[in-house]
Write a protein that holds these residues in place. Structure first.
Motif, PDB file in Angstrom:
ATOM      1  N   LEU A 174     -35.195 -29.218 -13.875  1.00  0.00           N
ATOM      2  CA  LEU A 174     -33.769 -29.436 -13.646  1.00  0.00           C
ATOM      3  C   LEU A 174     -33.073 -29.126 -14.963  1.00  0.00           C
ATOM      4  O   LEU A 174     -33.355 -29.752 -15.983  1.00  0.00           O
ATOM      5  N   LEU A 175     -32.180 -28.156 -14.939  1.00  0.00           N
ATOM      6  CA  LEU A 175     -31.520 -27.680 -16.159  1.00  0.00           C
ATOM      7  C   LEU A 175     -30.039 -28.033 -16.087  1.00  0.00           C
ATOM      8  O   LEU A 175     -29.325 -27.549 -15.208  1.00  0.00           O
ATOM      9  N   SER A 176     -29.586 -28.881 -16.996  1.00  0.00           N
ATOM     10  CA  SER A 176     -28.209 -29.380 -16.977  1.00  0.00           C
ATOM     11  C   SER A 176     -27.539 -28.964 -18.287  1.00  0.00           C
ATOM     12  O   SER A 176     -27.814 -29.529 -19.350  1.00  0.00           O
ATOM     13  N   LEU A 177     -26.651 -27.983 -18.184  1.00  0.00           N
ATOM     14  CA  LEU A 177     -26.054 -27.387 -19.379  1.00  0.00           C
ATOM     15  C   LEU A 177     -24.640 -27.921 -19.575  1.00  0.00           C
ATOM     16  O   LEU A 177     -23.772 -27.752 -18.712  1.00  0.00           O
ATOM     17  N   HIS A 178     -24.447 -28.552 -20.697  1.00  0.00           N
ATOM     18  CA  HIS A 178     -23.160 -29.146 -21.055  1.00  0.00           C
ATOM     19  C   HIS A 178     -22.509 -28.295 -22.147  1.00  0.00           C
ATOM     20  O   HIS A 178     -23.170 -27.471 -22.774  1.00  0.00           O
ATOM     21  N   PRO A 179     -21.240 -28.504 -22.404  1.00  0.00           N
ATOM     22  CA  PRO A 179     -20.563 -27.698 -23.444  1.00  0.00           C
ATOM     23  C   PRO A 179     -21.230 -27.797 -24.809  1.00  0.00           C
ATOM     24  O   PRO A 179     -21.167 -26.855 -25.604  1.00  0.00           O
ATOM     25  N   PRO A 232     -18.540 -35.639 -29.888  1.00  0.00           N
ATOM     26  CA  PRO A 232     -18.609 -35.752 -31.348  1.00  0.00           C
ATOM     27  C   PRO A 232     -19.346 -34.578 -31.999  1.00  0.00           C
ATOM     28  O   PRO A 232     -19.562 -34.582 -33.204  1.00  0.00           O
ATOM     29  N   ARG A 233     -19.770 -33.598 -31.202  1.00  0.00           N
ATOM     30  CA  ARG A 233     -20.530 -32.449 -31.716  1.00  0.00           C
ATOM     31  C   ARG A 233     -19.738 -31.171 -31.496  1.00  0.00           C
ATOM     32  O   ARG A 233     -18.870 -31.096 -30.626  1.00  0.00           O
ATOM     33  N   ALA A 234     -20.064 -30.152 -32.282  1.00  0.00           N
ATOM     34  CA  ALA A 234     -19.479 -28.826 -32.052  1.00  0.00           C
ATOM     35  C   ALA A 234     -19.953 -28.297 -30.708  1.00  0.00           C
ATOM     36  O   ALA A 234     -21.078 -28.564 -30.284  1.00  0.00           O
ATOM     37  N   PHE A 235     -19.087 -27.534 -30.028  1.00  0.00           N
ATOM     38  CA  PHE A 235     -19.512 -26.888 -28.781  1.00  0.00           C
ATOM     39  C   PHE A 235     -20.552 -25.830 -29.091  1.00  0.00           C
ATOM     40  O   PHE A 235     -20.658 -25.338 -30.223  1.00  0.00           O
ATOM     41  N   LEU A 236     -21.333 -25.480 -28.089  1.00  0.00           N
ATOM     42  CA  LEU A 236     -22.314 -24.403 -28.276  1.00  0.00           C
ATOM     43  C   LEU A 236     -21.541 -23.125 -28.577  1.00  0.00           C
ATOM     44  O   LEU A 236     -20.499 -22.851 -27.960  1.00  0.00           O
ATOM     45  N   PRO A 237     -22.025 -22.319 -29.522  1.00  0.00           N
ATOM     46  CA  PRO A 237     -21.186 -21.244 -30.071  1.00  0.00           C
ATOM     47  C   PRO A 237     -20.925 -20.092 -29.111  1.00  0.00           C
ATOM     48  O   PRO A 237     -19.916 -19.404 -29.235  1.00  0.00           O
ATOM     49  N   GLY A 238     -21.777 -19.857 -28.135  1.00  0.00           N
ATOM     50  CA  GLY A 238     -21.608 -18.650 -27.317  1.00  0.00           C
ATOM     51  C   GLY A 238     -20.800 -18.820 -26.065  1.00  0.00           C
ATOM     52  O   GLY A 238     -20.673 -17.868 -25.283  1.00  0.00           O
ATOM     53  N   LEU A 239     -20.237 -20.012 -25.845  1.00  0.00           N
ATOM     54  CA  LEU A 239     -19.648 -20.298 -24.532  1.00  0.00           C
ATOM     55  C   LEU A 239     -18.223 -19.789 -24.399  1.00  0.00           C
ATOM     56  O   LEU A 239     -17.427 -19.834 -25.338  1.00  0.00           O
ATOM     57  N   SER A 240     -17.896 -19.341 -23.182  1.00  0.00           N
ATOM     58  CA  SER A 240     -16.519 -18.981 -22.857  1.00  0.00           C
ATOM     59  C   SER A 240     -15.670 -20.249 -22.770  1.00  0.00           C
ATOM     60  O   SER A 240     -16.207 -21.361 -22.668  1.00  0.00           O
ATOM     61  N   ALA A 241     -14.372 -20.076 -22.787  1.00  0.00           N
ATOM     62  CA  ALA A 241     -13.464 -21.219 -22.651  1.00  0.00           C
ATOM     63  C   ALA A 241     -13.710 -21.926 -21.325  1.00  0.00           C
ATOM     64  O   ALA A 241     -13.730 -23.156 -21.249  1.00  0.00           O
ATOM     65  N   ASP A 242     -13.956 -21.160 -20.243  1.00  0.00           N
ATOM     66  CA  ASP A 242     -14.231 -21.775 -18.934  1.00  0.00           C
ATOM     67  C   ASP A 242     -15.488 -22.635 -18.983  1.00  0.00           C
ATOM     68  O   ASP A 242     -15.508 -23.762 -18.482  1.00  0.00           O
ATOM     69  N   VAL A 246     -31.904 -15.611 -16.049  1.00  0.00           N
ATOM     70  CA  VAL A 246     -32.040 -15.190 -17.444  1.00  0.00           C
ATOM     71  C   VAL A 246     -30.694 -14.709 -17.985  1.00  0.00           C
ATOM     72  O   VAL A 246     -30.261 -15.106 -19.078  1.00  0.00           O
ATOM     73  N   ASP A 247     -30.019 -13.900 -17.200  1.00  0.00           N
ATOM     74  CA  ASP A 247     -28.686 -13.436 -17.620  1.00  0.00           C
ATOM     75  C   ASP A 247     -27.654 -14.549 -17.540  1.00  0.00           C
ATOM     76  O   ASP A 247     -26.825 -14.714 -18.434  1.00  0.00           O
ATOM     77  N   LYS A 248     -27.748 -15.314 -16.472  1.00  0.00           N
ATOM     78  CA  LYS A 248     -26.704 -16.299 -16.185  1.00  0.00           C
ATOM     79  C   LYS A 248     -26.519 -17.281 -17.349  1.00  0.00           C
ATOM     80  O   LYS A 248     -25.395 -17.676 -17.671  1.00  0.00           O
ATOM     81  N   PHE A 249     -27.627 -17.664 -17.991  1.00  0.00           N
ATOM     82  CA  PHE A 249     -27.528 -18.724 -18.996  1.00  0.00           C
ATOM     83  C   PHE A 249     -27.759 -18.234 -20.426  1.00  0.00           C
ATOM     84  O   PHE A 249     -28.014 -19.020 -21.334  1.00  0.00           O
ATOM     85  N   ARG A 250     -27.651 -16.904 -20.606  1.00  0.00           N
ATOM     86  CA  ARG A 250     -27.864 -16.329 -21.938  1.00  0.00           C
ATOM     87  C   ARG A 250     -26.876 -16.890 -22.960  1.00  0.00           C
ATOM     88  O   ARG A 250     -27.236 -17.167 -24.111  1.00  0.00           O
ATOM     89  N   ASP A 251     -25.641 -17.106 -22.518  1.00  0.00           N
ATOM     90  CA  ASP A 251     -24.602 -17.550 -23.465  1.00  0.00           C
ATOM     91  C   ASP A 251     -24.902 -18.911 -24.103  1.00  0.00           C
ATOM     92  O   ASP A 251     -24.354 -19.241 -25.147  1.00  0.00           O
ATOM     93  N   TRP A 252     -25.741 -19.683 -23.439  1.00  0.00           N
ATOM     94  CA  TRP A 252     -26.027 -21.034 -23.974  1.00  0.00           C
ATOM     95  C   TRP A 252     -27.036 -20.978 -25.153  1.00  0.00           C
ATOM     96  O   TRP A 252     -27.209 -21.947 -25.842  1.00  0.00           O
TER      97      TRP A 252
END
Lengths: 378, 378, 378
Positions: free
Chosen positions: C279-284, C254-264, C170-176
């Motif tokens: 299976l959860l696959s999170l891309h920028p 071609p899309r904006a990056f997700l707004p909450g993500l760190s540069a890493d 829950v914490d790990k993927f909050r930024d997405w």
């Protein structure tokens, strides 16, 4: 049409413990097998109409519970039924669902030949085997009998007479002169539901206002009266609404009424489930029959036929679409909810539910089934 | 053609107790499993013709009884067979039924690579695992051997030699020079019958007058002679009628006879069932083979091939339709009655029936099968 | 791109005894049943995205392990789930896979009617049964909950909270900000492989150079890092190659990056298998989800969805084909080798094989599965 014009007879109150059956009665292949062996395997079941094998050597084939049976008529007019298995190497003899024998029954493999009473009359080269005797190898017989134009079979070796099974039905429906009726139309349905769900669906009209508005417009769902369940059948009658002549798309009747009916019976439709596999629906001007052919715990082939007076069928203007279309629609609605019942009961979350007073025959049938299985438990 | 011109050898009288097998031998999945494990699983079975993998790296895949086997040839010309299972994560390696390896055998998942002798020669990143040794992970082998152009497999770990199984067949059919023959045509049949019914159908011609009138016109059903059943095969020969040159649509032979045959053998057709799965039918000018691939107690894939002299196949005028059409018709008639036998024997009303004297090989085969099962009973 | 630009973290050496699982874990219907009952039947499993039932009365139906479940939302916005079984005669109520209730839930058979909280509010003619009480017959409930826009179900009667199962995810993927994402595309795959083979395929990239050259060009197969297996999930991340913006057909985004993500995190893709079926696959710039619906030991329905920012989806120029096509190709390559694995492991010749160090999560997952089964052995 006003509700007040309908005669509604109240039903007894359901006992508090009355619940639908546990799921296994509809889903367990082992219980299905017992029903096939001990119920369908011991009772007379309706296989066809007599008219389908009117001539000597005319035949049809029926399959039930791992048996495949030839039904034919001999030159003297007697119905004979035989297992469709050659006594030589076990070959299936008849491959067509129906047809006409040319005087005898011949196996396609080595040409063993039987007469229309099943006696072996030809067996090429077996005369070279000294101990071989043709009379030792007749086709194995299946009991067959007729009731008022309906043809029944029995797979038991020593069955009770058909009449003993039918009981008071023979008298009850004599006025309809069913043996005089002739097939007008047949529709075969493949229903993904246990055969008992089809019988239960047939024996209550509580679902009619919701599922069959067209039927309910012609015959009020609370009308009529049920008989208590008998050992081998159950059923009842419903009334046509004022102004309705028969069950058809518009409620009118383009055919003459059946000649033997009382004035009362011309205003009613009789619905009888004749165990194990026949649903007999008698209308003022036609007879509808269903025969059920269980294939698996969750699948039943359902053969629906509409039968009419020969004099009506002979008319150039004869048209059965009014009653066939009406019932085909109603049938499809029924098989759909039977399939939904099978699906829901198959859910692991299913628990038996409560019956209303209008479902009296279903509760009686359930008890019949539970009693039957309790007598046949390993 | 007169019957008197046919030499008919009488057969011994069947013993009084000779009866076809109980139904379970043809319908019980457990008995089928034993036959697959203990008969097909221990005997050499015919898998293909050698010519199908003539070049190094050419391969074909065969499936039997839960095994999937790659058959290929190494650079030295030796036939190798391997289980089609990567030693890394168990992936099926070859997905095509046949093809050509580019020098090695590579798994599509993680690129583990084997040479044509099955040795592991590439395993990416496994070098980082210190205890891992490539020689420990070759493809698992299956025994393969060849007889006169026929390619056989054996799933046993330590089988007897192929020649020991074939016994006197090797000498018996040397004159036909089968290794010189080449495939002209293949037809695959899917037969809804137990494999033993196909073998039994193949080993008697009592059914020919009724079922195969075209065949009976060319080769009298009472002609020829059977050998007694051997441990690993059974068969016999039939004579061509006077004026008939080979089995073809019109009985004439548009091809040269096989060069090594005696005058007698040019007038005969030999029919041998080579257990467990090969039917070898040798004609004066061509060889027909059936290989049986049992799928279930009631289903067998049957691969029929017609093989000819290469010199005939090379001719512009070469046409196999006379013998292919003749046998394709006969095959279809046979598989049809095999399916009727399976259906009839599957009826719960089936009881074993009596054999005629002309069904001597079937009775012998039945005893072989009963003996086999009695040796493998739990 | 040079390999030297990739940061490669070595993995621990596999223990010498590490081997793939015996075949029965992938083929035995009894073990499959235990996994369905005791793993899928006790854990929260991902059933859908919350957005699919945004409005009151919107519903969807899910089927798992013999249960059929209606998921809907009441007027207060709460997600409710019910067994799709009428309490009267057990009829399946909803026949569509999704839809909109008109304020209540009505059985098509006898019109029993439930509100959106499952309370029975209509039961025609049951008022004539004195002991009948509507509150005794609500729809049977199934636990439902949501995590950041993902909708989970639990078939247990008293499950632990969803959050306890998800743990640190829950914490790990909050930024997405996953709850802000909306469905762009769904593709349903029918994979003839055990569900565990799909999870194992997902958790190693050792197969990428050979099987997915397009993926390997964008994200080096040795890049990134895995977390050790947790009680309820396992996963890791991989790095995009220099110059690559996201996983798409050409590596551009071609899309904006997700707004909450760190540069890493804009340079990484996270791959997490959340037991038992997600299976959860999170891309920028997008989220891909797979939900696995095991049907049999050797068959799994696999629902793949691509989710995007609503602001991107709203653009006239929005086009998801770059990432959908990229992953659809990769998915198909993966399901193909999963099916080959199922086929190879099903061979009776399969024996467990050795793991490389790059297959650390698979070995951990195997131990989790073996432990699970050892706790549930008869």
């Amino acid at each position: 049409m006003e509700e007040s014009s309908i005669s509604i007879k109240p039903r007894d109150v359901m006992p508090e413990a009355a619940r639908t059956l546990p799921a296994r009665y509809y889903t367990d292949p082992a219980l299905f097998r017992v029903e096939m062996d001990e119920l369908f395997g011991r009772m007379w079941f309706c296989a066809a109409r007599s008219q389908e094998i009117e001539r000597a050597g005319q035949f049809l084939v029926r399959e039930l519970n791992g048996y495949n049976v030839i039904v034919t008529r001999n030159a003297a007019g007697r119905v004979n039924a035989f297992h469709n298995v050659c006594r030589h190497r076990g070959t299936r003899i008849c491959t067509e669902a129906s047809g006409q024998f040319a005087g005898s029954i011949q196996c396609p493999y080595h040409a063993w030949t039987y007469d229309l009473d099943g006696r072996l009359i030809g067996a090429p080269h077996m005369e070279e085997v000294p101990h071989f005797q043709k009379p030792d190898y007749p086709l194995l017989g299946v009991h067959a009998d007729e009731w008022d134009g309906h043809l029944f079979l029995n797979l038991e070796s020593q069955p009770q007479p058909l009449g003993a099974q039918l009981g008071s039905l023979v008298d009850k429906f004599r006025d309809w002169r069913m043996s005089d009726l002739r097939l007008g139309r047949r529709i075969v349905y493949d229903v993904k539901a246990n055969w008992k769900l089809i019988i239960q669906n047939y024996n209550e009209c509580l679902h009619c206002p919701n599922l069959h508005p067209a039927l309910n417009r012609l015959s009020h769902y609370l009308s009529g009266e049920n008989e208590p369940l008998h050992a081998t059948y159950m059923g009842g009658r419903m009334d046509l609404r004022p102004g309705v002549e028969t069950l058809s798309t518009d409620g009118s009747c383009p055919r003459a009424f059946l000649p033997g009916l009382s004035a009362d019976d011309r205003r009613r439709v009789y619905y009888y489930a004749i165990f194990p596999n026949m649903l007999l629906s008698l209308h003022p001007d036609y007879m509808m029959t269903h025969t059920l052919w269980p294939v698996a715990a969750d699948r039943t082939i359902n053969v629906c036929e509409w039968h009419f007076q020969a004099s009506e069928l002979a008319k150039d203007s004869f048209d059965s679409s009014d009653c066939v279309d009406f019932w085909d629609l109603t049938n499809r609605q029924d098989w759909h909810v039977c399939e939904l019942s099978q699906a829901g009961i198959s859910s692991r979350a299913y628990v038996p539910g409560p019956y209303s007073n209008r479902e009296d025959l279903l509760h009686a049938f359930d008890r019949f089934i539970v009693d039957f299985h309790s007598r046949h438990e390993g």
